[in-house]
Design an enzyme around this catalytic site. Structure first.
Site, PDB file in Angstrom:
ATOM      1  N   SER A 129       0.667  -1.242  -0.151  1.00 50.24           N
ATOM      2  CA  SER A 129       0.379  -0.080   0.090  1.00 50.24           C
ATOM      3  C   SER A 129       0.744   1.646   0.080  1.00 50.24           C
ATOM      4  O   SER A 129       0.810   2.671  -0.023  1.00 50.24           O
ATOM      5  CB  SER A 129      -0.848   0.008   0.937  1.00 50.24           C
ATOM      6  OG  SER A 129       0.085   0.036   2.211  1.00 50.24           O
ATOM      7  N   ASN A 200      -3.721   6.084  -0.322  1.00 45.47           N
ATOM      8  CA  ASN A 200      -2.870   6.566   0.898  1.00 45.47           C
ATOM      9  C   ASN A 200      -2.355   7.425   1.224  1.00 45.47           C
ATOM     10  O   ASN A 200      -1.588   8.733   1.869  1.00 45.47           O
ATOM     11  CB  ASN A 200      -1.723   4.990   1.167  1.00 45.47           C
ATOM     12  CG  ASN A 200      -2.575   3.574   1.875  1.00 45.47           C
ATOM     13  OD1 ASN A 200      -3.780   4.270   1.864  1.00 45.47           O
ATOM     14  ND2 ASN A 200      -1.924   2.838   1.115  1.00 45.47           N
TER      15      ASN A 200
END
Length: 293
Positions: A129, A200
């Site tokens: 991520s 993110n």
């Protein structure tokens, strides 16, 4: 993205290997099996594998109760998932998706092992991520066949998959990644291999600022979440979402972004304090809110 190596296309994918039986790994295994692929899910301990298979069972049962799947569909999907602790059992995979913890050296070790264990025409994907796909790919001899497939949590329910293009990821492999995710019923967007990618890089400072606003007394935690939900039409406010993601996961991602991108990503003090106290969110029963077992 200039190399065009030979690799197994989507029509050649019958078996998907998944490295990691945790929340993301068992979710990826479940949606792959539901889409009709055979799945080999590997983790380092038998107990982790057993917990992952139990999680698949529980999730499929919930989808049956909701009417999303029939009992026969759920049973067929479960039968397609096998668990193992042996890396060599991934040798039969036509595609491997890694979902190990977010630690660069660990992921590089996993990819070096996968490079040796799988045929050279197999695409290797990472579910990272925040970490560099290019750096992970450099641990292999097949960097053009390595890409990021960042699934969202919980995988069975979230529609999106973020496709991350490494420095040497080949154009046809990018197209393959989109096609595979779409075969699972997902929708995709594409990001360059920059820290945090799209999701993110934007989400973590949003959560972090929500924590700061609460810590500085801007509003109660309930009103911070309520204000963001009503004011921006998001399904969860930042504090509630942080609890669902895991405060430790949020802190680790924010620290990674801080290291790569500078002071604007400095983790909020209260976020660090919560993690140090062991209040990690829903998974521990306490974060910014309290949860029943």
């Amino acid at each position: 993205m200039t190399e065009h190596p030979d690799f197994r296309g989507l029509d050649d994918v019958g078996t998907v290997g998944v490295v990691g039986a945790g929340t993301m790994g068992n979710g990826i295994a479940q949606v792959s099996a539901t889409a009709g692929y055979d799945v080999v899910m590997r983790d380092v301990q038998e107990s982790f594998v057993a917990d992952g298979l139990d999680a698949v069972d529980d999730s499929l049962s919930r989808l049956v109760r909701k009417g999303t799947l029939t009992e026969d569909e759920a049973a067929a999907a479960r039968d397609r998932v096998t668990g193992t602790t042996e890396l060599d059992d991934l040798a039969a995979a036509d595609l491997v998706v890694e979902a190990a913890p977010e630690e660069m050296e660990l992921k590089r070790d996993v990819f070096a092992d996968l490079d040796a264990a799988t045929d050279g025409d197999v695409v290797l994907a990472t579910n990272t991520s925040t970490l560099s796909v290019t750096t992970i790919a450099a641990a292999t001899e097949r960097a053009p066949l390595v890409l990021g497939l960042h699934f969202m949590n919980p995988v069975p329910l979230m529609k999106g998959v973020e496709l991350v293009v490494g420095e040497r990821t080949a154009d046809p492999v990018v197209a393959f990644g989109h096609a595979f995710a779409e075969s699972l019923g997902k929708e995709t967007w594409e990001a360059d291999d920059k820290p945090g990618f799209v999701s993110n890089r934007i989400l973590m400072p949003w959560i972090n600022e929500g924590v700061r606003a609460y810590d500085e007394g801007v509003a109660t935690k309930a009103d911070i979440d309520r204000g963001m939900k009503l004011g921006t039409n998001v399904p969860m406010g930042p504090l509630e979402l942080a609890d669902h993601i895991g405060l430790d996961v949020c802190l680790h991602a924010t620290e990674t972004l801080h290291e790569e991108l500078g002071d604007r990503y400095t983790p909020a003090y209260l976020l660090k304090r919560k993690v140090e106290a062991g209040d990690l969110g829903k998974k521990t029963g306490r974060g910014f809110y309290e949860y029943d077992d």
